[in-house]
Design a protein around this motif. Structure first.
Motif, PDB file in Angstrom:
ATOM      1  N   ILE A 128      17.144  52.311  79.011  1.00  0.00           N
ATOM      2  CA  ILE A 128      17.374  53.767  78.983  1.00  0.00           C
ATOM      3  C   ILE A 128      16.720  54.423  80.186  1.00  0.00           C
ATOM      4  O   ILE A 128      17.288  55.337  80.805  1.00  0.00           O
ATOM      5  CB  ILE A 128      16.834  54.356  77.663  1.00  0.00           C
ATOM      6  CG1 ILE A 128      17.560  53.741  76.461  1.00  0.00           C
ATOM      7  CG2 ILE A 128      17.007  55.868  77.639  1.00  0.00           C
ATOM      8  CD1 ILE A 128      16.947  54.094  75.131  1.00  0.00           C
ATOM      9  N   LYS A 129      15.520  53.969  80.523  1.00  0.00           N
ATOM     10  CA  LYS A 129      14.811  54.558  81.666  1.00  0.00           C
ATOM     11  C   LYS A 129      15.579  54.345  82.968  1.00  0.00           C
ATOM     12  O   LYS A 129      15.696  55.259  83.793  1.00  0.00           O
ATOM     13  CB  LYS A 129      13.415  53.938  81.764  1.00  0.00           C
ATOM     14  CG  LYS A 129      12.502  54.617  82.786  1.00  0.00           C
ATOM     15  CD  LYS A 129      11.115  54.017  82.740  1.00  0.00           C
ATOM     16  CE  LYS A 129      10.174  54.733  83.716  1.00  0.00           C
ATOM     17  NZ  LYS A 129      10.646  54.701  85.086  1.00  0.00           N
ATOM     18  N   ARG A 130      16.121  53.137  83.153  1.00  0.00           N
ATOM     19  CA  ARG A 130      16.922  52.891  84.354  1.00  0.00           C
ATOM     20  C   ARG A 130      18.160  53.784  84.381  1.00  0.00           C
ATOM     21  O   ARG A 130      18.568  54.257  85.440  1.00  0.00           O
ATOM     22  CB  ARG A 130      17.337  51.414  84.406  1.00  0.00           C
ATOM     23  CG  ARG A 130      16.217  50.479  84.800  1.00  0.00           C
ATOM     24  CD  ARG A 130      16.756  49.130  85.284  1.00  0.00           C
ATOM     25  NE  ARG A 130      17.541  48.466  84.259  1.00  0.00           N
ATOM     26  CZ  ARG A 130      17.040  47.611  83.379  1.00  0.00           C
ATOM     27  NH1 ARG A 130      15.740  47.318  83.409  1.00  0.00           N
ATOM     28  NH2 ARG A 130      17.809  47.032  82.485  1.00  0.00           N
ATOM     29  N   PHE A 131      18.742  54.010  83.216  1.00  0.00           N
ATOM     30  CA  PHE A 131      19.911  54.890  83.137  1.00  0.00           C
ATOM     31  C   PHE A 131      19.554  56.326  83.513  1.00  0.00           C
ATOM     32  O   PHE A 131      20.291  57.000  84.257  1.00  0.00           O
ATOM     33  CB  PHE A 131      20.489  54.828  81.721  1.00  0.00           C
ATOM     34  CG  PHE A 131      21.501  55.906  81.423  1.00  0.00           C
ATOM     35  CD1 PHE A 131      22.764  55.870  81.990  1.00  0.00           C
ATOM     36  CD2 PHE A 131      21.178  56.966  80.594  1.00  0.00           C
ATOM     37  CE1 PHE A 131      23.697  56.862  81.719  1.00  0.00           C
ATOM     38  CE2 PHE A 131      22.105  57.957  80.317  1.00  0.00           C
ATOM     39  CZ  PHE A 131      23.361  57.914  80.884  1.00  0.00           C
ATOM     40  N   LEU A 132      18.420  56.820  83.031  1.00  0.00           N
ATOM     41  CA  LEU A 132      18.032  58.201  83.318  1.00  0.00           C
ATOM     42  C   LEU A 132      17.613  58.383  84.774  1.00  0.00           C
ATOM     43  O   LEU A 132      17.815  59.455  85.349  1.00  0.00           O
ATOM     44  CB  LEU A 132      16.881  58.609  82.390  1.00  0.00           C
ATOM     45  CG  LEU A 132      17.240  58.701  80.898  1.00  0.00           C
ATOM     46  CD1 LEU A 132      15.992  58.948  80.070  1.00  0.00           C
ATOM     47  CD2 LEU A 132      18.262  59.807  80.649  1.00  0.00           C
ATOM     48  N   PHE A 156      19.073  57.699  70.949  1.00  0.00           N
ATOM     49  CA  PHE A 156      19.131  59.152  70.752  1.00  0.00           C
ATOM     50  C   PHE A 156      17.723  59.725  70.556  1.00  0.00           C
ATOM     51  O   PHE A 156      17.402  60.808  71.075  1.00  0.00           O
ATOM     52  CB  PHE A 156      20.022  59.492  69.555  1.00  0.00           C
ATOM     53  CG  PHE A 156      21.469  59.590  69.911  1.00  0.00           C
ATOM     54  CD1 PHE A 156      21.969  60.691  70.608  1.00  0.00           C
ATOM     55  CD2 PHE A 156      22.357  58.588  69.560  1.00  0.00           C
ATOM     56  CE1 PHE A 156      23.313  60.786  70.940  1.00  0.00           C
ATOM     57  CE2 PHE A 156      23.701  58.667  69.893  1.00  0.00           C
ATOM     58  CZ  PHE A 156      24.181  59.769  70.583  1.00  0.00           C
ATOM     59  N   ASN A 157      16.882  59.020  69.807  1.00  0.00           N
ATOM     60  CA  ASN A 157      15.505  59.487  69.616  1.00  0.00           C
ATOM     61  C   ASN A 157      14.752  59.512  70.946  1.00  0.00           C
ATOM     62  O   ASN A 157      13.991  60.440  71.225  1.00  0.00           O
ATOM     63  CB  ASN A 157      14.775  58.584  68.619  1.00  0.00           C
ATOM     64  CG  ASN A 157      15.327  58.739  67.208  1.00  0.00           C
ATOM     65  OD1 ASN A 157      15.872  59.788  66.852  1.00  0.00           O
ATOM     66  ND2 ASN A 157      15.183  57.696  66.403  1.00  0.00           N
ATOM     67  N   TYR A 193      12.662  62.745  75.375  1.00  0.00           N
ATOM     68  CA  TYR A 193      12.721  62.949  76.829  1.00  0.00           C
ATOM     69  C   TYR A 193      13.114  64.385  77.161  1.00  0.00           C
ATOM     70  O   TYR A 193      12.498  65.034  78.016  1.00  0.00           O
ATOM     71  CB  TYR A 193      13.717  61.957  77.420  1.00  0.00           C
ATOM     72  CG  TYR A 193      13.927  62.073  78.907  1.00  0.00           C
ATOM     73  CD1 TYR A 193      13.047  61.462  79.793  1.00  0.00           C
ATOM     74  CD2 TYR A 193      15.001  62.794  79.427  1.00  0.00           C
ATOM     75  CE1 TYR A 193      13.233  61.556  81.168  1.00  0.00           C
ATOM     76  CE2 TYR A 193      15.191  62.910  80.793  1.00  0.00           C
ATOM     77  CZ  TYR A 193      14.313  62.283  81.655  1.00  0.00           C
ATOM     78  OH  TYR A 193      14.496  62.375  83.004  1.00  0.00           O
ATOM     79  N   VAL A 194      14.131  64.909  76.466  1.00  0.00           N
ATOM     80  CA  VAL A 194      14.602  66.283  76.721  1.00  0.00           C
ATOM     81  C   VAL A 194      13.542  67.299  76.310  1.00  0.00           C
ATOM     82  O   VAL A 194      13.267  68.269  77.020  1.00  0.00           O
ATOM     83  CB  VAL A 194      15.932  66.523  75.974  1.00  0.00           C
ATOM     84  CG1 VAL A 194      16.317  67.994  76.047  1.00  0.00           C
ATOM     85  CG2 VAL A 194      17.044  65.668  76.572  1.00  0.00           C
ATOM     86  N   GLU A 195      12.924  67.076  75.108  1.00  0.00           N
ATOM     87  CA  GLU A 195      11.886  67.998  74.655  1.00  0.00           C
ATOM     88  C   GLU A 195      10.719  68.051  75.641  1.00  0.00           C
ATOM     89  O   GLU A 195      10.188  69.126  75.937  1.00  0.00           O
ATOM     90  CB  GLU A 195      11.383  67.559  73.272  1.00  0.00           C
ATOM     91  CG  GLU A 195      12.347  67.844  72.135  1.00  0.00           C
ATOM     92  CD  GLU A 195      12.493  69.336  71.873  1.00  0.00           C
ATOM     93  OE1 GLU A 195      11.558  70.098  72.216  1.00  0.00           O
ATOM     94  OE2 GLU A 195      13.548  69.754  71.365  1.00  0.00           O
TER      95      GLU A 195
END
Length: 453
Positions: free
Chosen positions: A360-364, A386-387, A392-394
């Motif tokens: 997920i980190k590589r994707f972001l 999703f969690n 990450y968004v918060e």
């Protein structure tokens, strides 16, 4: 061959013989020239994944062992085996694209019985007390040798030490034909396996380097007792080898008598199967050995008629295949659970969570707008993703709010300051109009300070 009764043989018919060979070395040929012409092409094929065999055939004292193993007096007298080991390990050191593994075995066939020359019990035990190497055959007619050790050699030095160990254990005796005659057939085999990193395909090849015992008529040797028994077994095994060669040369022959002797069973692939085979025929130049030389040349001509079909030996590594199949099963279970909406009760392992977070980190962090995040069909991974994104968004929104608040405070502070400045300027203008500044000199200083602000 002219008629000459004094030498003990009579030939009333033929006076000349003609044979064809791919290459002929005279008595002045050096060991490096023999290696470059004979062994190097076969060694290259073995490194590429093809089986290879080089064997020397000829009468006692004609130079078989010197050609295959070499002489011990000078370094330049090294034979095919040590030079081949040097060439192979030099290639392995230079090639970093594959992972190589090399093993060595050394088989001796003495009086039709097999022995492991690398067995450490050789020095302290009698030959008859050592475990005999036996031949096992699987349903696919592949030959396996029981009690023959396979020693790993990681470099040239280790391989040469194994060769020297085996040579010291060989059966050698003095005969009228040769002071140090090898009384057994010896097969030195180099096993090579290679694999590219991350690939499940493994290439396996084996290179047989064979030193056959001397072939000559027993009557000419003039031996007796144990040496006579040895000579009989040697000639019998060579006779069976010749039978196999003759059978292979006949195109419509349905049965090849490999099982007649141990040597032909071990060399089944080399003689008529999946192997690139080279034969070295060694001849004696003495006139009294002409009949043996003619016999050797005839045998070589029959060997030349055999056509082998060498194929690349590739297979799938069972361990890597098991890992891949487990991964496929896991993915199929995930897809089935998603289709049937079945809830997976077991939790993701810490290793799985760590790998998922890294994904997920590589994707972001990827600036490419078309990049995608593929976590498979596992709903547990989807929920965790999703969690992760929610946190990450918060976290990013909280940072943006703090920046926004700081910015608003600065803006409000500037507005208040600008408003105060405007009011003060207005007051100052009013005082100037009413003439207050002219009446009180103290206002003049104050107005100057305001303007400077």
């Amino acid at each position: 061959v002219p008629r000459d009764l004094a030498d003990g043989f009579v030939n009333n018919k033929r006076e000349s013989y003609k044979f064809k060979f791919q290459k002929i070395f005279d008595q002045e040929a050096k060991q490096d020239a023999v290696f470059e012409s004979i062994a190097k092409p076969v060694a290259e094929c073995a490194l590429a994944g093809y089986n290879g065999t080089i064997f020397a055939y000829g009468q006692t004292g004609s130079g078989k062992t010197f050609t295959i193993t070499g002489g011990a007096e000078r370094y330049s007298d090294r034979g095919i085996i040590p030079r081949t080991l040097s060439y192979i390990f030099q290639h392995l050191e230079k090639d970093s694209s594959k992972v190589y593994t090399t093993h060595v075995s050394y088989l001796e066939i003495y009086n039709e019985c097999g022995y492991d020359l690398l067995d450490p019990r050789h020095e302290a035990s009698k030959l008859e007390d050592l475990p005999k190497v036996t031949i096992m055959e699987d349903p696919d007619q592949n030959i396996h040798l029981k009690n023959l050790s396979l020693q790993q050699a990681t470099n040239e030095e280790e391989a040469l030490n194994l060769l020297f160990l085996g040579d010291t254990n060989r059966m050698i005796a003095e005969t009228p034909m040769n002071q140090a005659s090898t009384r057994s057939h010896c097969i030195f085999t180099i096993h090579i396996s290679s694999k590219e990193p991350g690939s499940a395909t493994v290439r396996r090849s084996k290179l047989h380097l064979v030193d056959l015992a001397g072939s000559e008529r027993v009557a000419k040797t003039g031996v007796g007792g144990q040496l006579l028994t040895e000579a009989k077994y040697i000639n019998l095994s060579l006779h069976y080898l010749e039978q196999v060669i003759i059978a292979l040369a006949e195109k419509h022959r349905s049965h090849i008598p490999y099982r007649n002797s141990m040597m032909t069973s071990v060399l089944r692939d080399s003689l008529g199967g999946n192997c690139m085979t080279t034969m070295i025929a060694t001849l004696s130049l003495e006139k009294r050995n002409i009949d043996e030389s003619i016999s050797t040349c005839r045998f070589a001509q029959r060997v030349a008629l055999i056509k082998n079909e060498a194929v690349l030996n590739e297979e799938i590594d069972p361990r890597l295949m098991i890992i891949q199949l487990k991964k496929v099963i896991h993915e199929l279970k995930d897809e089935l659970a998603m289709v049937t909406r079945e809830q997976r009760r077991e939790e993701l392992t810490p290793e799985e969570l760590l790998q998922l977070d890294e994904l997920i980190k590589r994707f972001l962090d990827d600036p490419d707008p078309e990049s995608t995040l593929d976590v498979g069909a596992d709903m547990r991974k989807v929920k965790h993703s999703f969690n992760y994104l929610k946190v990450y968004v918060e976290r990013n929104l909280a940072g943006l709010r703090n920046v926004w608040r700081t910015d608003m405070d600065l803006r409000n502070s500037c507005k208040i300051r600008n408003k105060t400045l405007t009011e003060l300027k207005g007051m100052l203008k009013g005082y100037q109009v009413e003439g207050v500044i002219e009446r009180t000199g103290s206002y003049r200083n104050w107005s100057a300070e305001v303007i400077c602000m």
